[in-house]
Design an enzyme around this catalytic site. Structure first.
Site, short mmCIF file in Angstrom:
data_model
loop_
_atom_site.label_atom_id
_atom_site.label_comp_id
_atom_site.label_asym_id
_atom_site.label_seq_id
_atom_site.Cartn_x
_atom_site.Cartn_y
_atom_site.Cartn_z
N HIS A 1 -7.60 145.66 13.65
CA HIS A 1 -8.07 144.96 14.84
C HIS A 1 -7.78 145.75 16.12
O HIS A 1 -6.70 146.30 16.30
CB HIS A 1 -7.39 143.59 14.94
CG HIS A 1 -7.92 142.77 16.07
ND1 HIS A 1 -9.13 142.12 16.00
CD2 HIS A 1 -7.43 142.52 17.32
CE1 HIS A 1 -9.36 141.49 17.15
NE2 HIS A 1 -8.35 141.73 17.95
N SER B 1 -12.79 141.06 20.93
CA SER B 1 -11.82 140.07 20.48
C SER B 1 -12.02 138.75 21.23
O SER B 1 -13.10 138.17 21.17
CB SER B 1 -10.40 140.63 20.63
OG SER B 1 -9.47 139.87 19.91
N ASP C 1 -9.09 143.20 9.04
CA ASP C 1 -8.91 142.27 10.15
C ASP C 1 -9.45 140.91 9.72
O ASP C 1 -10.62 140.77 9.38
CB ASP C 1 -9.70 142.78 11.37
CG ASP C 1 -9.59 141.89 12.59
OD1 ASP C 1 -8.80 140.91 12.56
OD2 ASP C 1 -10.28 142.16 13.58
#
Length: 283
Positions: free
Chosen positions: A257, A124, A227
């Protein structure tokens, strides 16, 4: 602690003061090393969260030495989706976490704790830091990572709208529809401490042109299926490919996610194994 894994914290002389890293050293290392950054929107997360600790332990179980980086965090504002002028922007901002990731990688390479090559990676927002650091190291003459390992990275502050297929998946799972355009923009403005205008490619690697990506390390990326950040990752993969970089990009089916924060999910082991297979090939 497992008898076949040694874990120790180290405090480095970082570019912005003391920088803590956590070393995961397997008893039977393959020789490969990975400098890793957790996610958390640049403003959250720590070395104990699954995306840091469980991931590092899983890589170490494959014989990979891991340096997990405790980079400084941007402020968690009451509403980071707010536009400019927020009074809550004091604190840590870019380039501090970026500089710390670069410094941690340089330290790892010079440390002698891995016998062969070093990769850089993250999940991320940590994927952003890893990609930005790899780009900086490429431009500054190294040491250049042997591999970039990116899990559902955020690489653009203004990303493409979801495809029709992705929009349908998000509509079917409203709880997964987190990374809207406003949210992502606010997340980056919070990280930068101000407007997007003038932000460089090291802060937002997805804005790099193919010419700027020349020499970027081979890259393996796994995105989550449902996502919106998948648009960011896939766009960056296309830019890398246009620059002649060896890119392996895939989507983990059935995931939302942050699946590396869910160690009990089958996708966690599948992604770690996919990454570890490439890491074991480091020269």
């Amino acid at each position: 602690m497992s008898a076949d894994l040694h874990i120790a914290d180290r405090v480095l002389d970082g570019p912005h003061g003391a920088l803590r890293v956590r070393l995961y050293t397997p008893a039977s290392p393959t020789g490969a090393g990975l400098v890793w950054a957790h996610g958390g929107g640049f403003a959250g997360g720590d070395l104990d969260m699954p995306e840091a600790d469980a991931v590092a332990r899983a890589f170490a179980a494959h014989g990979i030495v891991v340096v997990s980086v405790d980079y400084r965090l941007a402020p968690m504002t009451p509403d980071w989706t707010s536009r400019l002028g927020s009074p809550e922007r004091g604190g840590i901002h870019y380039p501090v976490p970026h500089d710390e990731m670069v410094a941690a990688f340089r330290w790892a390479v010079s440390s002698g704790i891995a016998a062969r090559g070093w990769a850089i990676g993250g999940a991320s927002a940590g994927g952003n830091l890893a990609a930005g650091a790899a780009l900086r190291l490429t431009h500054d003459g190294g040491p250049v990572p042997g591999l970039a390992v990116l899990a559902y990275p955020t690489l653009q502050a203004v990303q493409d709208a979801p495809t029709r297929e992705l929009r349908a998946l998000l509509d079917a799972q409203p709880d997964a529809d987190v990374f809207t355009a406003a949210f992502v923009r606010g997340m980056y403005e919070n990280y930068l401490g101000g407007p997007l205008d003038g932000a460089d490619v090291y802060a937002i690697p997805g804005t790099a042109a193919p010419a700027q990506l020349a020499g970027f390390p081979p890259t393996i990326m796994v995105n989550d299926e449902t996502d919106e950040l998948r648009m960011s990752g896939e766009a960056f993969a296309r830019a890398l490919s246009a620059a002649g970089v060896d890119v392996d990009v895939s989507t983990e089916p059935g995931t939302t996610h942050g699946h590396l924060n869910r160690p009990d999910a089958p996708a966690f082991a599948a992604t770690v194994e996919r990454f570890a297979e490439r890491l074991r090939q480091l020269p």
